[in-house]
Design a protein around this motif. Structure first.
Motif, PDB file in Angstrom:
ATOM      1  N   GLU A 109       0.829  -1.209   0.000  1.00  0.00           N
ATOM      2  CA  GLU A 109       0.000   0.000   0.000  1.00  0.00           C
ATOM      3  C   GLU A 109       0.863   1.260   0.000  1.00  0.00           C
ATOM      4  N   GLU A 110       1.924   1.252  -0.847  1.00  0.00           N
ATOM      5  CA  GLU A 110       2.806   2.408  -0.961  1.00  0.00           C
ATOM      6  C   GLU A 110       2.312   3.314  -2.080  1.00  0.00           C
ATOM      7  N   VAL A 111       2.449   4.606  -1.891  1.00  0.00           N
ATOM      8  CA  VAL A 111       2.047   5.587  -2.891  1.00  0.00           C
ATOM      9  C   VAL A 111       3.304   6.139  -3.557  1.00  0.00           C
ATOM     10  N   TRP A 112       3.428   5.926  -4.861  1.00  0.00           N
ATOM     11  CA  TRP A 112       4.608   6.367  -5.613  1.00  0.00           C
ATOM     12  C   TRP A 112       4.291   7.617  -6.406  1.00  0.00           C
ATOM     13  N   LEU A 113       5.215   8.578  -6.395  1.00  0.00           N
ATOM     14  CA  LEU A 113       5.097   9.804  -7.169  1.00  0.00           C
ATOM     15  C   LEU A 113       6.187   9.815  -8.238  1.00  0.00           C
ATOM     16  N   PRO A 114       5.952  10.463  -9.363  1.00  0.00           N
ATOM     17  CA  PRO A 114       6.950  10.479 -10.434  1.00  0.00           C
ATOM     18  C   PRO A 114       8.281  11.071  -9.969  1.00  0.00           C
ATOM     19  N   GLY A 115       9.374  10.400 -10.358  1.00  0.00           N
ATOM     20  CA  GLY A 115      10.701  10.915 -10.073  1.00  0.00           C
ATOM     21  C   GLY A 115      11.196  10.736  -8.661  1.00  0.00           C
ATOM     22  N   GLU A 116      10.397  10.115  -7.792  1.00  0.00           N
ATOM     23  CA  GLU A 116      10.804   9.935  -6.400  1.00  0.00           C
ATOM     24  C   GLU A 116      11.476   8.578  -6.233  1.00  0.00           C
ATOM     25  N   ASP A 117      12.558   8.546  -5.444  1.00  0.00           N
ATOM     26  CA  ASP A 117      13.266   7.292  -5.201  1.00  0.00           C
ATOM     27  C   ASP A 117      12.576   6.427  -4.153  1.00  0.00           C
ATOM     28  N   TYR A 118      11.803   7.051  -3.276  1.00  0.00           N
ATOM     29  CA  TYR A 118      11.131   6.308  -2.206  1.00  0.00           C
ATOM     30  C   TYR A 118       9.633   6.638  -2.231  1.00  0.00           C
ATOM     31  N   PRO A 119       8.812   5.672  -1.841  1.00  0.00           N
ATOM     32  CA  PRO A 119       7.359   5.926  -1.860  1.00  0.00           C
ATOM     33  C   PRO A 119       6.917   6.741  -0.654  1.00  0.00           C
ATOM     34  N   ALA A 120       5.752   7.329  -0.795  1.00  0.00           N
ATOM     35  CA  ALA A 120       5.120   7.995   0.340  1.00  0.00           C
ATOM     36  C   ALA A 120       4.220   6.972   1.028  1.00  0.00           C
ATOM     37  N   VAL A 121       4.255   6.954   2.348  1.00  0.00           N
ATOM     38  CA  VAL A 121       3.427   6.027   3.117  1.00  0.00           C
ATOM     39  C   VAL A 121       2.387   6.852   3.865  1.00  0.00           C
ATOM     40  N   LEU A 122       1.143   6.803   3.416  1.00  0.00           N
ATOM     41  CA  LEU A 122       0.080   7.535   4.082  1.00  0.00           C
ATOM     42  C   LEU A 122      -0.266   6.855   5.401  1.00  0.00           C
ATOM     43  N   PRO A 123      -0.726   7.604   6.398  1.00  0.00           N
ATOM     44  CA  PRO A 123      -1.150   6.972   7.659  1.00  0.00           C
ATOM     45  C   PRO A 123      -2.178   5.889   7.378  1.00  0.00           C
ATOM     46  N   ARG A 124      -2.023   4.755   8.042  1.00  0.00           N
ATOM     47  CA  ARG A 124      -2.872   3.638   7.683  1.00  0.00           C
ATOM     48  C   ARG A 124      -4.327   3.846   8.105  1.00  0.00           C
ATOM     49  N   THR A 125      -4.579   4.836   8.973  1.00  0.00           N
ATOM     50  CA  THR A 125      -5.950   5.176   9.335  1.00  0.00           C
ATOM     51  C   THR A 125      -6.512   6.268   8.427  1.00  0.00           C
ATOM     52  N   SER A 126      -5.739   6.625   7.404  1.00  0.00           N
ATOM     53  CA  SER A 126      -6.090   7.753   6.564  1.00  0.00           C
ATOM     54  C   SER A 126      -7.291   7.449   5.676  1.00  0.00           C
ATOM     55  N   ASP A 127      -8.240   8.380   5.632  1.00  0.00           N
ATOM     56  CA  ASP A 127      -9.357   8.257   4.689  1.00  0.00           C
ATOM     57  C   ASP A 127      -8.863   8.401   3.257  1.00  0.00           C
ATOM     58  N   GLY A 128      -7.769   9.149   3.070  1.00  0.00           N
ATOM     59  CA  GLY A 128      -7.200   9.281   1.734  1.00  0.00           C
ATOM     60  C   GLY A 128      -6.671   7.959   1.206  1.00  0.00           C
ATOM     61  N   LEU A 129      -5.979   7.197   2.051  1.00  0.00           N
ATOM     62  CA  LEU A 129      -5.496   5.878   1.636  1.00  0.00           C
ATOM     63  C   LEU A 129      -6.659   4.947   1.338  1.00  0.00           C
ATOM     64  N   PHE A 130      -7.706   5.020   2.144  1.00  0.00           N
ATOM     65  CA  PHE A 130      -8.887   4.195   1.900  1.00  0.00           C
ATOM     66  C   PHE A 130      -9.509   4.518   0.542  1.00  0.00           C
ATOM     67  N   LEU A 131      -9.554   5.796   0.172  1.00  0.00           N
ATOM     68  CA  LEU A 131     -10.103   6.184  -1.122  1.00  0.00           C
ATOM     69  C   LEU A 131      -9.236   5.662  -2.264  1.00  0.00           C
ATOM     70  N   LEU A 132      -7.910   5.781  -2.135  1.00  0.00           N
ATOM     71  CA  LEU A 132      -7.013   5.254  -3.169  1.00  0.00           C
ATOM     72  C   LEU A 132      -7.165   3.745  -3.317  1.00  0.00           C
ATOM     73  N   GLN A 133      -7.328   3.062  -2.203  1.00  0.00           N
ATOM     74  CA  GLN A 133      -7.499   1.610  -2.256  1.00  0.00           C
ATOM     75  C   GLN A 133      -8.794   1.238  -2.972  1.00  0.00           C
ATOM     76  N   ARG A 134      -9.862   1.967  -2.699  1.00  0.00           N
ATOM     77  CA  ARG A 134     -11.130   1.706  -3.390  1.00  0.00           C
ATOM     78  C   ARG A 134     -10.994   1.937  -4.888  1.00  0.00           C
ATOM     79  N   LEU A 135     -10.305   3.003  -5.256  1.00  0.00           N
ATOM     80  CA  LEU A 135     -10.080   3.281  -6.674  1.00  0.00           C
ATOM     81  C   LEU A 135      -9.312   2.147  -7.343  1.00  0.00           C
ATOM     82  N   ARG A 136      -8.215   1.723  -6.718  1.00  0.00           N
ATOM     83  CA  ARG A 136      -7.383   0.666  -7.279  1.00  0.00           C
ATOM     84  C   ARG A 136      -8.166  -0.639  -7.421  1.00  0.00           C
TER      85      ARG A 136
END
Length: 657
Positions: A552-579
């Motif tokens: 459940e890592e969020v990758w952005l263009p040109g970044e060497d490391y992923p962003a890790v959203l808080p696991r209680t995040s509603d934003g991560l939940f929305l991305l997971q539903r989309l995926r």
């Protein structure tokens, strides 16, 4: 964020015995509690390279500032100590099962001088016997209403009881014989307590004794020609039988078991349990928990048993006997890793052996499947409610804007996925969420062609093609729609939508409305391919991110490391539903195309042979195999098939495998 190496103990300092350990943050708060057979081996796992840890574990060790441990004599003691510390400190990184609602219990206040039956919720009280939990309070009230005919114990509040004592007149229930009215001395307190004991025994499953007693009394009254009393006993007996029938028999009589089931995804787990007593379902409970720890299903089950029966053990003196606290049989979906220790701990609570096992066949397996279906439905309902919450959706969009550094809130998000089988039947999917909810009318499929028309070489090339086609269409339609809108205005068209664009034009500009955010299913390679597609087209006002499913890592263009959203995040939940929605949409279309390809007939490759002629041939010969053995003259006898086409068919079938 702390560096774990700054507080790592020396290996020689950590004992090799069993024990329980605690991680504390810089303020001294306990943030995680765990147990281990070998403390040195377990703790060394936390102090390896942070990049190799699971994101949730990495977040925990970088949040902590110290670790301490306590050695115990046995693994069973470590289980009990871990539970007590989790309850005491409520650590943020431990899985905690919380009821998804407050369940009602049927309670009898045996600690009072005059016991009272009532519906209770919340914390259990000392001296009160509880039965349940039940799904609905009305189910308890129906049961009590029937049982008060046979066991007329007090059900009124303290105020009503005192007023009746002072006035010398019972309440309505006393007049209609649904209360024995101890308030006015119609029954002495000892006899009333005996009634309450009988009521509790009936609710605990000892139904046979009460039914047989009423049958004997009814027959005796009839033999004495006291038909009025016999009729009352008959009605009481019918009421008891209705109560017994309300609880469906699911297992052989005398079976006492708790049946657990679990449905889980990467972020959350739903648990359901059916309490079976005397072969009947006496209650049901459910939890939804966040998977804040990187643990397996077996460990989740172990934590569940710890919490459920640890809490019950604390209230053992107020619950209906140890058989209700811990039954002799516990059915689980997966066996705990430390099964002998867990069973020993449960034996200490119950005072007798406890069998924890997985049901593989028979009635118990069927009941476990039913409980699992309840868990699946509960998780789906939880996600639906969360997705439908306007506040949660707004918070999700705000979190994505903040954590991804977006210039504006992503009111329209498009997610893309690629599906194929070993490189064949490649398809792409596009799903659209607007204001955090699906816009299914905007979903699209793409058949991936590749540079040479035979398909893409890999997922990144397929993703590049899909994004290129979608945004090339967007640019073309946006430009065309603007021109058409001007022409329509000059022609005096009055039919427009809310944006002022003529409706006919709006219908044609399906791809003209761009998203603020593009999400691709995958990691850095897929994100790079999608970003390159947009750059090649000159699209610079659309952000791109990727969601890698494994961690459940969020990758952005040109970044060497992923962003890790808080696991209680509603934003991560929305991305997971989309995926997940993009994956479902892609694989559904891929399966349809694959099924269509697998059912193609050898006749499809014959030029000039359409569907109607194929049907005529198959109707005449019955199968392609029989047709392959026919001569051109025999084929030409079929209506609509000439000699030349018959020769072509025969030649094609001979060459085809």
């Amino acid at each position: 964020m702390a560096d774990p190496s700054t507080y790592r103990p020396r290996p020689g300092e950590i004992p090799t015995q069993a024990g329980v350990y605690r991680f504390r943050d810089p303020r001294g708060r306990v943030i995680y509690v765990g147990k281990a057979k070998n403390l040195r081996a377990r703790l060394s796992n936390y102090f390896q390279n942070v990049a190799g840890l699971h994101p949730r574990t990495a977040q925990m060790v970088t949040t902590a500032a110290s670790v301490e441990w306590t050695v115990v004599a046995t693994e069973v003691e470590s289980l009990a100590l871990e539970y007590s510390w989790i309850k005491e400190y409520d650590p943020r990184f431990n899985v905690k099962y919380r009821d998804d609602k407050s369940y009602p219990y049927l309670a009898v206040t045996m600690g009072e001088d005059v016991p009272r039956v009532q519906v209770m919720r919340g914390a259990k009280r000392k001296g009160t016997r509880y039965f349940g939990p039940y799904s609905h309070a009305w189910a308890i009230r129906e049961t009590v209403d029937l049982l008060l005919r046979v066991f007329p114990i007090r059900s009124c509040s303290k105020g009503v009881y005192r007023r009746a004592e002072q006035s010398g007149r019972p309440c309505l229930l006393g007049y209609i014989d649904k209360c024995s009215a101890p308030c006015v001395g119609q029954i002495d307190l000892d006899a009333h307590r005996d009634l309450a004991e009988d009521f509790c025994a009936f609710m605990a499953g000892e139904t046979g004794a009460a039914v047989k007693r009423l049958e004997r009394e009814m027959k005796a009254a009839s033999a004495e020609l006291d038909f009025e009393r016999a009729a009352r006993l008959r009605d009481d007996l019918a009421a008891l039988r209705r109560v017994v029938e309300k609880n469906a028999v699911v297992l052989p009589d005398g079976t006492n078991a708790d049946v657990f089931a679990m449905a889980a995804d990467d972020l959350e787990a739903s648990v359901q349990v059916f309490h079976v007593r005397g072969g009947r379902i006496r209650g049901q409970r459910g939890w939804v928990t966040e998977r804040v720890e990187d643990i397996s299903d077996a460990e989740l089950v172990e934590r569940l048993l710890e919490q459920v029966y640890g809490d019950a053990a604390d209230d053992a003196e107020v619950v209906d006997g140890n058989e209700t606290v811990v039954p002799r049989e516990i059915i689980v979906p997966v066996l705990p890793e430390n099964l002998p220790q867990v069973q020993a701990w449960l034996r200490g609570i119950r005072g007798a052996a406890v069998n924890v096992h997985v049901a593989h066949r028979g009635d118990k397996r069927a009941l476990a499947e039913t409980v699992h279906q309840n868990a699946v439905q509960a998780l789906a309902l939880h996600k639906t409610r969360r997705a439908g919450d306007l506040t949660a959706r707004s918070a999700a969009l705000a979190e994505l804007t903040e954590h991804l550094g977006l210039p504006e809130s992503p009111l329209r998000i498009e997610c893309y996925d690629i599906s194929h089988t070993s490189g064949t039947e490649q398809v792409g999917s596009m799903v659209v969420f607007e204001d955090g909810i699906p816009r299914k009318s905007e979903y699209r499929h793409f058949v991936v062609r590749g540079p040479d028309g035979t398909g893409a070489r890999d997922d990144t090339e397929a993703m590049n093609e899909v994004l290129t086609r979608r945004f090339r269409r967007h640019l073309a339609e946006a430009e065309g729609a603007a021109g058409e809108a001007v022409d329509a205005a000059e022609d005096g068209e009055a039919v427009t939508d809310a944006t002022g664009v003529p409706a006919a034009v709006q219908e044609r500009r399906r791809f003209a409305y761009p998203p603020q955010l593009v999400v691709v299913d995958g990691g850095a390679p897929q994100v790079a391919a999608a970003h390159q597609a947009l750059m090649d087209l000159g699209v610079t006002d659309v952000s791109v991110v990727g969601l890698a499913k494994r961690l459940e890592e969020v990758w952005l263009p040109g970044e060497d490391y992923p962003a890790v959203l808080p696991r209680t995040s509603d934003g991560l939940f929305l991305l997971q539903r989309l995926r997940d929605e993009a994956h479902r949409f892609a694989i559904t279309h891929h399966r349809k195309r694959r099924a269509k390809g697998m059912t193609r007939s050898a006749l499809d490759s014959v030029p000039g042979l359409g569907p109607s002629r194929q049907r005529a041939l198959l109707k005449e010969f019955g199968s392609v195999r029989a047709l392959r053995g026919a001569s051109p003259d025999e084929i030409a006898r079929v209506s609509g098939i000439g000699p030349k086409l018959a020769a072509t068919i025969a030649d094609a079938l001979q060459k085809s495998p």
